[in-house]
Design a protein around this motif. Structure first.
Motif, mmCIF file in Angstrom:
data_model
loop_
_atom_site.group_PDB
_atom_site.id
_atom_site.type_symbol
_atom_site.label_atom_id
_atom_site.label_comp_id
_atom_site.label_asym_id
_atom_site.label_seq_id
_atom_site.Cartn_x
_atom_site.Cartn_y
_atom_site.Cartn_z
ATOM 1 N N UNK A 146 70.814 24.634 50.242
ATOM 2 C CA UNK A 146 71.856 24.301 49.279
ATOM 3 C C UNK A 146 72.156 22.815 49.329
ATOM 4 N N UNK A 147 72.413 22.236 48.161
ATOM 5 C CA UNK A 147 72.825 20.843 48.058
ATOM 6 C C UNK A 147 73.953 20.775 47.035
ATOM 7 N N UNK A 148 75.178 21.017 47.498
ATOM 8 C CA UNK A 148 76.300 21.148 46.577
ATOM 9 C C UNK A 148 76.124 22.394 45.728
ATOM 10 N N UNK A 149 76.168 22.228 44.407
ATOM 11 C CA UNK A 149 75.935 23.353 43.497
ATOM 12 C C UNK A 149 74.460 23.524 43.176
ATOM 13 N N UNK A 150 73.618 22.636 43.704
ATOM 14 C CA UNK A 150 72.185 22.669 43.420
ATOM 15 C C UNK A 150 71.402 23.160 44.636
ATOM 16 N N UNK A 151 70.084 23.125 44.502
ATOM 17 C CA UNK A 151 69.186 23.482 45.583
ATOM 18 C C UNK A 151 68.223 22.329 45.825
ATOM 19 N N UNK A 152 68.018 21.992 47.081
ATOM 20 C CA UNK A 152 67.066 20.944 47.448
ATOM 21 C C UNK A 152 65.885 21.577 48.169
ATOM 22 N N UNK A 153 64.692 21.089 47.873
ATOM 23 C CA UNK A 153 63.490 21.603 48.511
ATOM 24 C C UNK A 153 62.555 20.455 48.847
ATOM 25 N N UNK A 154 61.719 20.650 49.858
ATOM 26 C CA UNK A 154 60.752 19.639 50.261
ATOM 27 C C UNK A 154 59.385 20.284 50.399
ATOM 28 N N UNK A 155 58.345 19.459 50.397
ATOM 29 C CA UNK A 155 56.982 19.966 50.554
ATOM 30 C C UNK A 155 55.990 18.847 50.341
ATOM 31 N N UNK A 156 54.881 19.153 49.684
ATOM 32 C CA UNK A 156 53.879 18.138 49.366
ATOM 33 C C UNK A 156 53.316 18.390 47.984
ATOM 34 N N UNK A 181 75.762 36.167 47.772
ATOM 35 C CA UNK A 181 74.792 37.078 48.353
ATOM 36 C C UNK A 181 73.373 36.921 47.863
ATOM 37 N N UNK A 182 73.137 36.116 46.813
ATOM 38 C CA UNK A 182 71.767 35.898 46.367
ATOM 39 C C UNK A 182 70.978 35.132 47.431
ATOM 40 N N UNK A 183 69.669 35.177 47.319
ATOM 41 C CA UNK A 183 68.778 34.440 48.210
ATOM 42 C C UNK A 183 67.780 33.662 47.368
ATOM 43 N N UNK A 184 67.294 32.565 47.914
ATOM 44 C CA UNK A 184 66.244 31.804 47.241
ATOM 45 C C UNK A 184 65.153 31.513 48.257
ATOM 46 N N UNK A 185 63.899 31.704 47.832
ATOM 47 C CA UNK A 185 62.762 31.473 48.716
ATOM 48 C C UNK A 185 61.887 30.374 48.127
ATOM 49 N N UNK A 186 61.136 29.709 48.999
ATOM 50 C CA UNK A 186 60.290 28.588 48.580
ATOM 51 C C UNK A 186 58.925 28.730 49.207
ATOM 52 N N UNK A 187 57.890 28.375 48.444
ATOM 53 C CA UNK A 187 56.529 28.448 48.955
ATOM 54 C C UNK A 187 55.538 27.932 47.944
ATOM 55 N N UNK A 188 54.436 28.656 47.776
ATOM 56 C CA UNK A 188 53.411 28.240 46.831
ATOM 57 C C UNK A 188 52.833 29.452 46.122
ATOM 58 N N UNK A 189 52.328 29.228 44.919
ATOM 59 C CA UNK A 189 51.700 30.278 44.118
ATOM 60 C C UNK A 189 50.563 29.677 43.313
ATOM 61 N N UNK A 234 67.345 27.158 38.474
ATOM 62 C CA UNK A 234 65.957 26.828 38.750
ATOM 63 C C UNK A 234 65.402 25.681 37.942
ATOM 64 N N UNK A 235 66.206 25.067 37.091
ATOM 65 C CA UNK A 235 65.726 23.958 36.266
ATOM 66 C C UNK A 235 65.625 22.687 37.101
ATOM 67 N N UNK A 259 57.306 15.321 49.124
ATOM 68 C CA UNK A 259 58.279 15.187 48.047
ATOM 69 C C UNK A 259 59.605 15.829 48.435
ATOM 70 N N UNK A 260 60.648 15.336 47.798
ATOM 71 C CA UNK A 260 61.972 15.951 47.842
ATOM 72 C C UNK A 260 62.377 16.230 46.405
ATOM 73 N N UNK A 261 62.730 17.461 46.097
ATOM 74 C CA UNK A 261 63.096 17.843 44.733
ATOM 75 C C UNK A 261 64.436 18.554 44.737
ATOM 76 N N UNK A 262 65.140 18.447 43.624
ATOM 77 C CA UNK A 262 66.417 19.134 43.429
ATOM 78 C C UNK A 262 66.338 19.928 42.135
#
Length: 275
Positions: free
Chosen positions: A171-181, A124-132, A199-200, A191-194
């Motif tokens: 989601x990427x298996x047990x990890x999280x994958x994100x993309x951006x610049x 039930x958790x959620x994860x969000x991605x953006x910039x700060x 969050x590490x 970039x593509x990051x895992x």
């Protein structure tokens, strides 16, 4: 800091057809939106029983926009930006299965926070991605994990040194994958990051080809990650829609650019992708 708005006012403007307007932007902006005029966040969905479209407006601030939506087991999560006390914070709206808001929260510090992606996690958790730019006074790719009630679990940043923004997450298996610049000098590179479930950061690979590039969307499969966005030529010519494929180990295996002239236009960009 975590400043929370407990509820959103939802207005259901159900119609059989969608209203086409010219005010919607095709992509989330790199900077805070123009808040010179009030705006409500808006979600549009299709009723499978009637094949009709309905819309729900969410009044959470004087100005609010949503850029991403994720389907959860008991509803939806919408991510975007809201004007808060004259500044801009990341916005998360939680709804039931009919689109009625159950709560909304804003997250941010002294700078500008924007959320472009959201995903649901097991439990039930959620994860969000953006910039700060509230952390280290620099624009960084920003990931935030939240409990089902919107409580902060962890936050993580990517891209330092330099500037960066995350545009999508999955989601990427047990990890999280994100993309951006990421921009370390005068040029942006996609970039593509895992990161792991705490969050590490585990890996981050940037496009090393000449010219500027950005990634806006991704899809994760057993074979690896496919990401989509845009890439300019090395002479900074008009961008083409870009597909970048990585294997399960994160190694680039293919890159395709679909140029606008070949499709009868002057510029092209990929904003979504599905397996």
């Amino acid at each position: 800091t975590d400043t929370a708005t407990d509820t959103a006012t939802a207005t259901d403007t159900a119609t059989d057809t969608a209203t086409d307007t010219d005010t919607a932007t095709d992509t989330a902006p790199d900077t805070a939106p123009d808040a010179s005029a009030p705006a409500d966040a808006l979600a549009t969905a299709c009723d499978p029983a009637t094949a009709g479209l309905y819309q729900v407006k969410y009044t959470v601030a004087d100005h609010a926009e949503v850029y991403a939506v994720a389907k959860l087991s008991d509803g939806y999560a919408l991510a975007g930006v809201a004007e808060v006390n004259g500044g801009f914070d990341g916005l998360l709206i939680r709804t039931d299965v009919t689109g009625v808001a159950t709560w909304s929260k804003t997250f941010g510090g002294d700078g500008i926070e924007l959320l472009y992606g959201v995903a649901g996690l097991p439990g039930g958790d959620m994860v969000v991605a953006g910039s700060s730019d509230s952390i280290n006074t620099a624009d960084l790719a920003w990931l935030v994990r939240l409990s089902p009630k919107g409580e902060l679990v962890w936050q993580s940043t990517l891209g330092s040194p330099g500037k960066a923004s995350a545009a999508a997450i999955s989601l990427s298996g047990a990890d999280l994958a994100t993309v951006g610049w990421r921009q370390a000098d005068a040029t942006r590179h996609g970039f593509v990051a895992v990161v792991d479930d705490s969050g590490k950061p585990k890996s981050m690979i940037e496009d090393g080809a000449p010219g500027e590039s950005e990634l806006s969307a991704l899809v994760v499969a057993e074979a690896g990650i496919a990401a989509a966005g845009r890439r300019f030529g090395k002479d900074a010519s008009s961008p083409g829609a870009w597909l970048w494929q990585l294997d399960a180990l994160g190694k680039p295996v293919a890159s395709h650019v679909y140029t606008a002239p070949a499709m009868g236009g002057s510029a092209a960009e990929a904003q979504a992708i599905a397996a």
